[in-house]
Enzyme design. Structure first.
Site, PDB file in Angstrom:
ATOM      1  N   LYS A  13       0.831  -1.210   0.000  1.00  0.00           N
ATOM      2  CA  LYS A  13       0.000   0.000   0.000  1.00  0.00           C
ATOM      3  C   LYS A  13       0.860   1.253   0.000  1.00  0.00           C
ATOM      4  O   LYS A  13       0.633   2.172  -0.764  1.00  0.00           O
ATOM      5  CB  LYS A  13      -0.893   0.044   1.262  1.00  0.00           C
ATOM      6  CG  LYS A  13      -1.830  -1.117   1.402  1.00  0.00           C
ATOM      7  CD  LYS A  13      -2.687  -0.981   2.668  1.00  0.00           C
ATOM      8  CE  LYS A  13      -1.892  -1.011   3.963  1.00  0.00           C
ATOM      9  NZ  LYS A  13      -1.234  -2.287   4.251  1.00  0.00           N
ATOM     10  N   ARG A  88      -9.389   1.500   8.540  1.00  0.00           N
ATOM     11  CA  ARG A  88      -8.963   0.137   8.834  1.00  0.00           C
ATOM     12  C   ARG A  88     -10.025  -0.634   9.563  1.00  0.00           C
ATOM     13  O   ARG A  88      -9.823  -1.812   9.857  1.00  0.00           O
ATOM     14  CB  ARG A  88      -7.763   0.227   9.740  1.00  0.00           C
ATOM     15  CG  ARG A  88      -6.489  -0.255   9.121  1.00  0.00           C
ATOM     16  CD  ARG A  88      -5.480  -0.273  10.253  1.00  0.00           C
ATOM     17  NE  ARG A  88      -4.305  -0.992   9.908  1.00  0.00           N
ATOM     18  CZ  ARG A  88      -3.275  -0.460   9.266  1.00  0.00           C
ATOM     19  NH1 ARG A  88      -3.300   0.781   8.870  1.00  0.00           N
ATOM     20  NH2 ARG A  88      -2.235  -1.210   9.016  1.00  0.00           N
ATOM     21  N   ARG A 127      11.971  -5.748   4.625  1.00  0.00           N
ATOM     22  CA  ARG A 127      11.662  -4.321   4.487  1.00  0.00           C
ATOM     23  C   ARG A 127      12.607  -3.471   5.335  1.00  0.00           C
ATOM     24  O   ARG A 127      12.936  -3.812   6.457  1.00  0.00           O
ATOM     25  CB  ARG A 127      10.230  -4.035   4.927  1.00  0.00           C
ATOM     26  CG  ARG A 127       9.975  -2.532   5.014  1.00  0.00           C
ATOM     27  CD  ARG A 127       8.543  -2.176   5.037  1.00  0.00           C
ATOM     28  NE  ARG A 127       7.827  -2.770   6.149  1.00  0.00           N
ATOM     29  CZ  ARG A 127       6.523  -2.666   6.298  1.00  0.00           C
ATOM     30  NH1 ARG A 127       5.803  -2.037   5.395  1.00  0.00           N
ATOM     31  NH2 ARG A 127       5.943  -3.216   7.333  1.00  0.00           N
ATOM     32  N   ARG A 160      11.403  -2.032  11.045  1.00  0.00           N
ATOM     33  CA  ARG A 160      10.320  -1.634  11.937  1.00  0.00           C
ATOM     34  C   ARG A 160      10.128  -2.634  13.075  1.00  0.00           C
ATOM     35  O   ARG A 160      10.218  -3.835  12.870  1.00  0.00           O
ATOM     36  CB  ARG A 160       9.017  -1.496  11.134  1.00  0.00           C
ATOM     37  CG  ARG A 160       8.850  -0.120  10.553  1.00  0.00           C
ATOM     38  CD  ARG A 160       7.730  -0.031   9.563  1.00  0.00           C
ATOM     39  NE  ARG A 160       6.482  -0.644  10.001  1.00  0.00           N
ATOM     40  CZ  ARG A 160       5.364  -0.605   9.290  1.00  0.00           C
ATOM     41  NH1 ARG A 160       5.342   0.019   8.114  1.00  0.00           N
ATOM     42  NH2 ARG A 160       4.278  -1.186   9.724  1.00  0.00           N
ATOM     43  N   ARG A 171      -0.523  -9.191  13.051  1.00  0.00           N
ATOM     44  CA  ARG A 171      -1.113  -8.127  12.223  1.00  0.00           C
ATOM     45  C   ARG A 171      -1.972  -8.699  11.109  1.00  0.00           C
ATOM     46  O   ARG A 171      -2.993  -8.126  10.751  1.00  0.00           O
ATOM     47  CB  ARG A 171       0.002  -7.250  11.629  1.00  0.00           C
ATOM     48  CG  ARG A 171       0.630  -6.321  12.678  1.00  0.00           C
ATOM     49  CD  ARG A 171       1.984  -5.813  12.252  1.00  0.00           C
ATOM     50  NE  ARG A 171       1.954  -5.007  11.051  1.00  0.00           N
ATOM     51  CZ  ARG A 171       3.017  -4.778  10.288  1.00  0.00           C
ATOM     52  NH1 ARG A 171       4.195  -5.297  10.609  1.00  0.00           N
ATOM     53  NH2 ARG A 171       2.903  -4.041   9.218  1.00  0.00           N
TER      54      ARG A 171
HETATM   55  P1  AP5 Z   1       4.934  -1.605   1.815  1.00  0.00           P
HETATM   56  O1  AP5 Z   1       4.615  -0.739   0.651  1.00  0.00           O
HETATM   57  O2  AP5 Z   1       5.730  -1.030   2.930  1.00  0.00           O
HETATM   58  O3  AP5 Z   1       3.597  -2.307   2.347  1.00  0.00           O
HETATM   59  P2  AP5 Z   1       2.362  -1.732   3.138  1.00  0.00           P
HETATM   60  O4  AP5 Z   1       1.139  -2.321   2.551  1.00  0.00           O
HETATM   61  O5  AP5 Z   1       2.421  -0.249   3.252  1.00  0.00           O
HETATM   62  O6  AP5 Z   1       2.626  -2.440   4.542  1.00  0.00           O
HETATM   63  P3  AP5 Z   1       2.612  -1.858   6.006  1.00  0.00           P
HETATM   64  O7  AP5 Z   1       3.318  -2.872   6.864  1.00  0.00           O
HETATM   65  O8  AP5 Z   1       3.101  -0.450   6.051  1.00  0.00           O
HETATM   66  O9  AP5 Z   1       1.116  -1.888   6.311  1.00  0.00           O
HETATM   67  P4  AP5 Z   1       0.461  -1.958   7.624  1.00  0.00           P
HETATM   68  O10 AP5 Z   1      -0.900  -1.753   7.189  1.00  0.00           O
HETATM   69  O11 AP5 Z   1       0.691  -3.158   8.450  1.00  0.00           O
HETATM   70  O12 AP5 Z   1       1.236  -0.820   8.484  1.00  0.00           O
HETATM   71  P5  AP5 Z   1       0.902   0.701   8.802  1.00  0.00           P
HETATM   72  O13 AP5 Z   1       2.156   1.452   8.802  1.00  0.00           O
HETATM   73  O14 AP5 Z   1      -0.218   1.168   7.961  1.00  0.00           O
HETATM   74  O15 AP5 Z   1       5.670  -2.919   1.249  1.00  0.00           O
HETATM   75  C1  AP5 Z   1       6.118  -3.940   2.129  1.00  0.00           C
HETATM   76  C2  AP5 Z   1       7.506  -4.450   1.683  1.00  0.00           C
HETATM   77  O16 AP5 Z   1       7.395  -5.108   0.433  1.00  0.00           O
HETATM   78  C3  AP5 Z   1       8.529  -3.319   1.471  1.00  0.00           C
HETATM   79  O17 AP5 Z   1       9.793  -3.772   1.834  1.00  0.00           O
HETATM   80  C4  AP5 Z   1       8.451  -3.041  -0.029  1.00  0.00           C
HETATM   81  O18 AP5 Z   1       9.665  -2.521  -0.512  1.00  0.00           O
HETATM   82  C5  AP5 Z   1       8.169  -4.424  -0.593  1.00  0.00           C
HETATM   83  N1  AP5 Z   1       7.324  -4.407  -1.777  1.00  0.00           N
HETATM   84  C6  AP5 Z   1       6.308  -3.542  -2.061  1.00  0.00           C
HETATM   85  N2  AP5 Z   1       5.720  -3.847  -3.244  1.00  0.00           N
HETATM   86  C7  AP5 Z   1       6.387  -4.953  -3.711  1.00  0.00           C
HETATM   87  C8  AP5 Z   1       6.218  -5.768  -4.880  1.00  0.00           C
HETATM   88  N3  AP5 Z   1       5.277  -5.502  -5.799  1.00  0.00           N
HETATM   89  N4  AP5 Z   1       7.056  -6.832  -5.023  1.00  0.00           N
HETATM   90  C9  AP5 Z   1       8.021  -7.104  -4.072  1.00  0.00           C
HETATM   91  N5  AP5 Z   1       8.212  -6.371  -2.955  1.00  0.00           N
HETATM   92  C10 AP5 Z   1       7.392  -5.302  -2.762  1.00  0.00           C
HETATM   93  O19 AP5 Z   1       0.382   0.547  10.291  1.00  0.00           O
HETATM   94  C11 AP5 Z   1       1.227   0.151  11.339  1.00  0.00           C
HETATM   95  C12 AP5 Z   1       0.441   0.062  12.624  1.00  0.00           C
HETATM   96  O20 AP5 Z   1      -0.082   1.363  12.957  1.00  0.00           O
HETATM   97  C13 AP5 Z   1      -0.787  -0.838  12.607  1.00  0.00           C
HETATM   98  O21 AP5 Z   1      -0.453  -2.180  12.865  1.00  0.00           O
HETATM   99  C14 AP5 Z   1      -1.638  -0.207  13.696  1.00  0.00           C
HETATM  100  O22 AP5 Z   1      -1.190  -0.588  14.978  1.00  0.00           O
HETATM  101  C15 AP5 Z   1      -1.368   1.267  13.527  1.00  0.00           C
HETATM  102  N6  AP5 Z   1      -2.341   1.928  12.633  1.00  0.00           N
HETATM  103  C16 AP5 Z   1      -2.068   2.547  11.444  1.00  0.00           C
HETATM  104  N7  AP5 Z   1      -3.193   3.042  10.900  1.00  0.00           N
HETATM  105  C17 AP5 Z   1      -4.206   2.725  11.741  1.00  0.00           C
HETATM  106  C18 AP5 Z   1      -5.608   2.933  11.724  1.00  0.00           C
HETATM  107  N8  AP5 Z   1      -6.203   3.576  10.692  1.00  0.00           N
HETATM  108  N9  AP5 Z   1      -6.340   2.459  12.749  1.00  0.00           N
HETATM  109  C19 AP5 Z   1      -5.766   1.812  13.777  1.00  0.00           C
HETATM  110  N10 AP5 Z   1      -4.450   1.564  13.864  1.00  0.00           N
HETATM  111  C20 AP5 Z   1      -3.668   2.020  12.856  1.00  0.00           C
HETATM  112 MG    MG Z   2       2.796   1.100   4.816  1.00  0.00          MG
END
Ligand code: AP5
Ligand code: MG
Ligand code: ZN
Length: 214
Positions: A13, A88, A127, A160, A171
Site C-alpha cells: 500500500k 482500517r 523491508r 520496523r 497483524r
Molecule cells: P509496503 O509498501 O511497505 O507495504 P504496506 O502495505 O504499506 O505495509 P505496512 O506494513 O506499512 O502496512 P500496515 O498496514 O501493516 O502498516 P501501517 O504502517 O499502515 O511494502 C512492504 C515491503 O514489500 C517493502 O519492503 C516493499 O519494498 C516491498 N514491496 C512492495 N511492493 C512490492 C512488490 N510488488 N514486489 C516485491 N516487494 C514489494 O500501520 C502500522 C500500525 O499502525 C498498525 O499495525 C496499527 O497498529 C497502527 N495503525 C495505522 N493506521 C491505523 C488505523 N487507521 N487504525 C488503527 N491503527 C492504525
Molecule cells: Mg505502509
C-alpha cells in the site's frame, strides 16, 4: 481524486501510494507514518499508539479518526489525496464518509492490493524504512544504493519494530478480522477496484494507472 489503499500489512500500500501521490501531485497520508513520526518525536499520541503497534494491534479508532478527518480538510487536499492505512475498521470508514458527506463529497477509488498471506511474511522481514522521509525499501526487491542508507535523504534505515515474524502474523490476523470487511463495504459503495500485488511494483503501478485513467 480521492483514493483509499486497502490491503494486508506488507501488500505494498505504502509503495504504491507514494507513486500515486508523485504522479498525480496529491498528498500521501499514511496513518502508520504519522504514528511512527509521533513515536520518534516522543509525543503523547506516539506513546499511546506505540503500545498497540508493538503488539500488532490496531490503535483505537478515537485516536485516529479526528486526526485524518482534520488532515483531509487542509488546503493541500483540495484536489484529492491518497489515504494509506486508513480506514482500517468499519467505524473508521463510516466516520470518514460522514465527514465527506458534509461537503457532498465521496471517495473515488478504494484500491485493494491483493497479496496472499504466504508472500507477506517474507516481504516484511526484508523491508527497511526511513523514518525521516517515509521511503520504503526491500533488501532484495528494492535495494538502496548504499546498504542501510536512504537513497532519497541519506538518513539511516530501520527495521520496523512490528516487522518481527510473530508480530507480522498477529497483524495479519487483525487485518482479516477487522480490515478485510472494508472490501465488501467499498464494493457496496461501488468504488472498489482490485490489483494483483504479487507482480513487480512497477507493473502493479501501471495496472493502477490504467484503472485511474479510465
Ligand atoms: P509496503 O509498501 O511497505 O507495504 P504496506 O502495505 O504499506 O505495509 P505496512 O506494513 O506499512 O502496512 P500496515 O498496514 O501493516 O502498516 P501501517 O504502517 O499502515 O511494502 C512492504 C515491503 O514489500 C517493502 O519492503 C516493499 O519494498 C516491498 N514491496 C512492495 N511492493 C512490492 C512488490 N510488488 N514486489 C516485491 N516487494 C514489494 O500501520 C502500522 C500500525 O499502525 C498498525 O499495525 C496499527 O497498529 C497502527 N495503525 C495505522 N493506521 C491505523 C488505523 N487507521 N487504525 C488503527 N491503527 C492504525
Ligand atoms: Mg505502509
Ligand atoms: Zn529518507
Amino acid at each position: 481524486m480521492k483514493i483509499i489503499m486497502l490491503g494486508a500489512p506488507g501488500a505494498g500500500k505504502g509503495t504504491q501510494a507514494k507513486m500515486i501521490a508523485d504522479k498525480y501531485q496529491i498528498p500521501h497520508i499514511s496513518t502508520g507514518d504519522i504514528f511512527r513520526a509521533n513515536i520518534k518525536n516522543g509525543t503523547e499520541l506516539g506513546q499511546k499508539a506505540k503500545t498497540y503497534m508493538d503488539q500488532g494491534l490496531l490503535v483505537p479508532d478515537e485516536l485516529v479518526v479526528d486526526l485524518v478527518v482534520d488532515r483531509v480538510k487542509q488546503d493541500d487536499c483540495a484536489n484529492g489525496y491518497v489515504l494509506d492505512g486508513f480506514p482500517r475498521t468499519i467505524p473508521q470508514a463510516e466516520s470518514l464518509d460522514a465527514a465527506l458527506a458534509k461537503f457532498e463529497d465521496t471517495i473515488d477509488y478504494a484500491i485493494n492490493v491483493e497479496v496472499p498471506d504466504e508472500n507477506i511474511v517474507r516481504r516484511m522481514s526484508g523491508r527497511r524504512a526511513c523514518v525521516a522521509c517515509g521511503a520504503t525499501y526491500h533488501i532484495v526487491h528494492i535495494p538502496t544504493k548504499v546498504e542501510g542508507i536512504c537513497d532519497r535523504c541519506g538518513k539511516e534505515l530501520i527495521l520496523r519494530d512490528d516487522d518481527k515474524p510473530e508480530t507480522v502474523q498477529k497483524r495479519l490476523g487483525v487485518y482479516h478480522e477487522q480490515t478485510q470487511p472494508l472490501i465488501d463495504y467499498y464494493t457496496n459503495k461501488g468504488c472498489l477496484v482490485e490489483v494483483d500485488g504479487t507482480k513487480d511494483m512497477n507493473e502493479v503501478f501501471s495496472d493502477i494507472v490504467d484503472i485511474l485513467s479510465k
